[in-house]
Design an enzyme around this catalytic site. Sequence first.
Site, short mmCIF file in Angstrom:
data_model
loop_
_atom_site.label_atom_id
_atom_site.label_comp_id
_atom_site.label_asym_id
_atom_site.label_seq_id
_atom_site.Cartn_x
_atom_site.Cartn_y
_atom_site.Cartn_z
N ASP A 1 6.16 10.21 44.33
CA ASP A 1 5.62 11.51 43.90
C ASP A 1 6.66 12.29 43.09
O ASP A 1 7.83 12.35 43.47
CB ASP A 1 5.27 12.29 45.18
N GLU B 1 15.96 -5.69 48.89
CA GLU B 1 16.44 -6.31 50.14
C GLU B 1 15.34 -7.18 50.76
O GLU B 1 15.59 -7.95 51.68
CB GLU B 1 16.83 -5.22 51.16
C1 GLC Z 1 2.06 15.22 42.86
C2 GLC Z 1 0.83 14.97 43.68
C3 GLC Z 1 0.13 16.26 43.88
C4 GLC Z 1 1.05 17.20 44.63
C5 GLC Z 1 2.37 17.38 43.88
C6 GLC Z 1 3.40 18.03 44.75
O1 GLC Z 1 1.77 15.63 41.57
O2 GLC Z 1 0.04 14.01 43.06
O3 GLC Z 1 -1.07 16.11 44.60
O4 GLC Z 1 0.43 18.46 44.74
O5 GLC Z 1 2.89 16.14 43.51
O6 GLC Z 1 3.80 17.16 45.76
#
Ligand code: GLC
Length: 576
Positions: free
Chosen positions: A224, A273
């Site tokens: 993310d 790993e």
């Molecule tokens: C990413 C995720 C989204 C979230 C953001 C903050 O863009 O896809 O859903 O709100 O990160 O974590």
Amino acid sequence: MTFPNSPDAAPFSPDANWWRQAAVYQIYPRSFSDHNGDGMGDLPGVTARMGYLSALGIDAIWLSPFYPSALADGGYDVDDYRNVDPRLGSLDDFDAMVSAAHAANIKVIVDVVPNHSSNHHGWFKDALAAAPGSPERARYQFFDGLGENGELPPSDWPSHFGGPAWTRVVEAASPNAGQLGQWYLHLFATEQPDFNWDHPEVREDFHTTLRFWADRGVDGFRVDVAHGLAKDMSLPLRSKPELEILVSDGSDPLFDRDAVHEIFEGWRTVLNEYTPPKAAVAEAWVPFTERRLKYARPSELGQAFNFDLLQAHFDGVEFRAIAQKCLVEAAASGASSTWVFSNHDVIRHASRYAFPDESTLADLESWLMADGVTPVTDQARGLRRARAATLFMLGLPGSAYLYQGEELGLFEVADLPHDSLQDPTWFRTGHQVKGRDGCRVPLPWTPTGENFGFGGTPWLPQPAGFGALAASVQDGVPGSTLEMYRAALKLRRELQCEESLEWLSAPESEVVHYRRPNGWEVLTNFAAVPAVLPPGVELARVAISSGESVVADEGATGAGISAGTIPAETTLWLAP
Ligand code: GLC
């Protein structure tokens, strides 16, 4: 033109390369299937639907966060990276789900959220309890405010969800206990404090998290906000960076800084790993392909989401140009390309394509404003185009990321009752922008009942129209969207071969035609009117069509194609 694999594109055994051309199905766990009837989807719900996933023909599932969370941002505010939210199950339930997936020959990818934790994370609680300048605060981005008494935020940076990116804390430690004190950075919601990735403990802890899930058998990770980890927080903090549109020349203090790549090289060492090495895909909204692909180098994550097609108009010239550019650049970097039309952050593609042709991004945004304009949309056309786009994409070399419900032709629920909205955007914009809940409405499994077979009373209400799109309604019905996905995903295993293609149509054509090295061809008519079939395309070679009536009724297939035309907004796959 062909796109040769880069020489270092296949460093591992075939199994190690499973992700390079996988069809990955994104599960937003709270909205998929609710096994215990509390209105929130859960991990046993996923396990119970493994037969459905297997019959769909996907290669992997990617689960959005299922970790303990107060759900300030739908789980992307993580309290504990190495556990399961009790509302969604337990670690045992997780293990059972992985076993069931593997037994069905489905790989499992989990989401890692490294840019920020939640404000309930143990480290953040420690940071709040400790004094300014303490080691506990050093794991996050705490700064003194500006102004005579520190009453102004340390910079003018806005949060991605609206409002400022800084929140001031009430100090807990003496001698300033009870007084307003420092500010902490949160590029997203207040409940999502940003980590300080210069801190060795932060780096080490994420390696521990990767190993924790890898040891439990997961096959890969979705990362993310991958482009946000390395920040330039040197004083004085620079003024308002563009949080959405990056300059991407390394000068932005917050996003896509060159220093981020060292972090992911460290991750690759951990992922390697394992045998086979774990896969990873970066979520990095970096507009320049060449910079985005740095995250996808074999020495880093291996893949990065490519949102270019997602942001394109339904237009043959645009689609072809984007596909070509992405394939060339992915091959050059050693990555495989990724394709995606829908996910939990964007308006579902069946709805995006239902807008009138002349619509702009502003029209789409307006639709999700509390006082916005409701456009005149054509849902049937939106779905027709979505199906054509999906078949165009599923034939391309690379990985296809599908979002739960698109196989049912689900549309965006833009008119959710205001009091049901949960996206932080809704709250942080003072109830101006509705946010992303409209693509997160729980799935309909059966056509009737209070919750269309989802489980308990859904955490977001389902519209009446969802019943007609339920999985059981489409099951076994020729021409249904579900059956089109199933057929295409099955055939895709034959179609996918060496990562290259050859364009058979001219770049300016609205009929886009390509051939894979094994002879499979994909032909899309993006135009709103039927088009003449290219010479040599025989009816007998049509293995699948995105056109509902065409598939539903063989007579119609014959009529449409034997007349020498391909229907409007339709994709055909032609067997070798
Ligand atoms: C990413 C995720 C989204 C979230 C953001 C903050 O863009 O896809 O859903 O709100 O990160 O974590």
